[in-house]
Write an enzyme that holds these catalytic residues in place. Structure first.
Site, PDB file in Angstrom:
ATOM      1  CE  LYS A 112      -1.974   3.077   2.086  1.00  0.00           C
ATOM      2  NZ  LYS A 112      -1.732   4.554   1.808  1.00  0.00           N
ATOM      3  CD  GLU A 119      12.117   2.158  11.739  1.00  0.00           C
ATOM      4  OE1 GLU A 119      12.479   2.992  12.566  1.00  0.00           O
ATOM      5  OE2 GLU A 119      12.383   0.941  11.808  1.00  0.00           O
ATOM      6  CB  CYS A 175      11.825   8.863  10.412  1.00  0.00           C
ATOM      7  SG  CYS A 175      12.606   7.633   9.450  1.00  0.00           S
TER       8      CYS A 175
HETATM    9  C1  UN1 Z   1      13.440   7.824   6.743  1.00  0.00           C
HETATM   10  O1  UN1 Z   1      13.464   9.042   6.842  1.00  0.00           O
HETATM   11  O2  UN1 Z   1      12.406   7.198   7.022  1.00  0.00           O
HETATM   12  O3  UN1 Z   1      19.331   7.661   7.137  1.00  0.00           O
HETATM   13  C2  UN1 Z   1      14.562   7.025   6.213  1.00  0.00           C
HETATM   14  C3  UN1 Z   1      18.691   8.327   6.313  1.00  0.00           C
HETATM   15  C4  UN1 Z   1      18.172   7.657   5.079  1.00  0.00           C
HETATM   16  C5  UN1 Z   1      16.892   6.956   5.376  1.00  0.00           C
HETATM   17  C6  UN1 Z   1      15.853   7.780   6.073  1.00  0.00           C
HETATM   18  N1  UN1 Z   1      19.152   6.731   4.588  1.00  0.00           N
HETATM   19  O4  UN1 Z   1      18.466   9.509   6.483  1.00  0.00           O
END
Ligand code: UN1
Length: 473
Positions: free
Chosen positions: A154, A229, A263
């Site tokens: 999705k 996550e 994130c």
């Molecule tokens: C995310 O923002 O969900 O470490 C992943 C990082 C990237 C991945 C981010 N390689 O900022």
């Protein structure tokens, strides 16, 4: 659903279907029909398909990056990095397809041979966000496929075309029909139907804590596996001995790359360095803001108007409710070419304390908050003071401070003299506390999200042997 360019509200990429629960059911039915054959396919053969998708992603890297910038807004350089992450992980997982997957374990009984092996879970649902429209679906899809599962993806409603291109390439690589299925649409409709479907045995979700809790509750009710996550409130500690230029460059990159919509974004800086905040302001004010398609731009637009307004509300909270000091930014940028996009100037707050909302809640925008502290104990306490724990870093050349940060920070990812963003695919990715529920994506550990362990014992003694009994009992 309308798919709109975040840098240009007049640029509509298309109308995308909004899948409903009947579509989800059809996708799950297709996955079930394909499952037995895929689960019985040798792992190196599954790995071969993933390697071929890696090659197709390389072939399409430019076109996919262009599409991503147009659909999601991030700069072209970052879009290329996003696709590259999917390529790197495809090759990593293809390699893993020929690596050992279990242990041989000594038995307490003679002529008995014990081993562990992985077993697929079945049909797995993947629910992915818009901020890494290629990388994150691949983090979930490659290990899910390598483990022998069939997948219903999705995709995020803001990046449907990136997901569609990815799935087209998977099919072009020769994956049998039904092994990967795509549904589009909203979380409330398609996402919820996928989570609730009784034949979907696991859900892998990347998104907000709020949605994660709803998914976890439904999965708990149905006793299905879920891996999460979720949000974070990442932090960098700047020690007084830090290389200031390096720290400022790294923190600006960590805070403002992808307009803070990662994130892993550096949304807090715990500083013991008297010159740090001013130096970061100077860096933020040097940023060129504009559409991601302009290769000279440093800061691209936010994904949509709703997200822009959410970030503006946090800026208001920082200024008025929290009472932090706004050093730079904080305003919408809408002059000239910026008028059709969702832009906010790079924003830096200071004089913040750990309890403030802007120091506790995930903002997901180009906003970072400096918390001045007196010493390393206070720095580590402030860093650990949120409910989240994805990524943290420290800038210092003092080995004691670095080692204390490495051992005492309650974060799943810790960097020394590097920003909080930029994880590599061979390392486990995931967070502590409310950021997740213990699983890790990427790296070899990603297989744990998508497989069951099976303990196998083969008795070739031709007699009944009783474990834990003394001979003759
Ligand atoms: C995310 O923002 O969900 O470490 C992943 C990082 C990237 C991945 C981010 N390689 O900022």
């Amino acid at each position: 659903m309308q798919d709109v360019n975040p840098a240009d509200s007049d640029d509509v990429l298309g109308e995308v279907a909004r899948s409903n629960s009947a579509d989800v059911d059809q996708a799950v039915t297709a996955a079930k029909a394909a499952y037995a054959e895929w689960a019985a396919t040798p792992m190196p053969a599954r790995g071969d398909v993933i390697r071929r998708v890696g090659g197709l992603l390389e072939r399409e890297k430019d076109s996919l990056s262009q599409l991503m910038t147009r659909e999601m807004g991030k700069t072209l350089k970052e879009a290329r990095g996003d696709v590259q992450e999917g390529i790197d992980f495809a090759y990593f997982m293809a390699g893993q397809s020929r690596a050992p997957v279990g242990d041989t374990i000594p038995s307490e009984l003679p002529r008995k041979f014990s081993l562990t092996m992985r077993h697929p879970i079945g049909i797995v649902g993947l629910i992915t966000p818009w901020n890494f429209p290629i990388a994150i679906p691949t983090w979930k899809m490659w290990p899910a496929l390598l483990a022998g599962n069939c997948v219903v993806l999705k995709a995020a409603e803001d990046t449907p075309l990136c997901a569609q291109r990815l799935v087209e390439l998977v099919s072009e690589a020769g994956l049998p029909a039904g092994v990967v299925n795509l549904v589009q649409g909203t979380g409330e409709e398609a996402g919820a139907a996928l989570v609730a479907h009784p034949d979907v045995r696991a859900i892998s979700f990347t998104g907000s804590l709020e949605t994660g809790k709803l998914i976890a509750a439904e999965c708990g009710r149905q006793m299905k596996r879920y891996s999460m996550e979720l949000g974070s409130k990442n932090v960098t500690i700047v020690m007084p001995d830090a290389d200031l230029d390096l720290a400022v460059e790294g923190i600006a990159w960590g805070a403002f790359a992808t307009s803070g919509q990662r994130c892993t974004a550096t949304s807090r800086v715990v500083s013991l360095h008297p010159e740090f905040a001013d130096a970061l302001v100077a860096k933020a004010e040097s940023y060129k803001v504009g559409p991601g398609s302009d290769e000279t731009v440093d800061l691209a637009p936010l994904i949509n108007r709703t997200q822009r307004d959410r970030v503006l509300e946090y800026i208001r909270v920082g200024k008025h409710d929290d009472g932090a000091t706004l050093l730079t930014g904080g305003q919408v940028l809408d002059e000239g070419v910026l008028s059709k996009g969702n832009y906010i100037a790079p924003t830096v707050f200071t004089d913040a304390t750990p309890a403030m909302r802007i120091a506790q809640e995930e903002i997901f925008g180009p906003v970072t908050t400096v918390l001045p502290v007196p010493d390393l104990d206070a720095a580590i306490a402030a860093a650990n003071s949120t409910q989240y724990g994805l990524s943290a870093s420290i800038y210092t050349n003092d080995m004691t401070a670095a080692m204390r940060a490495v051992t005492e920070l309650e974060f799943g990812i810790v960097y020394v003299n590097a920003p909080t963003i930029g994880a590599e695919v061979q390392m486990p990715f995931g967070g502590m506390k409310s950021t997740g529920n213990g699983f890790r994506e990427a790296g070899p550990h990603a297989m744990d999200e998508f497989s069951e362990w099976k303990a196998v014992s083969i008795d070739f003694s031709s007699r009944l042997q009783k474990a834990q009994f003394q001979p003759g009992e």
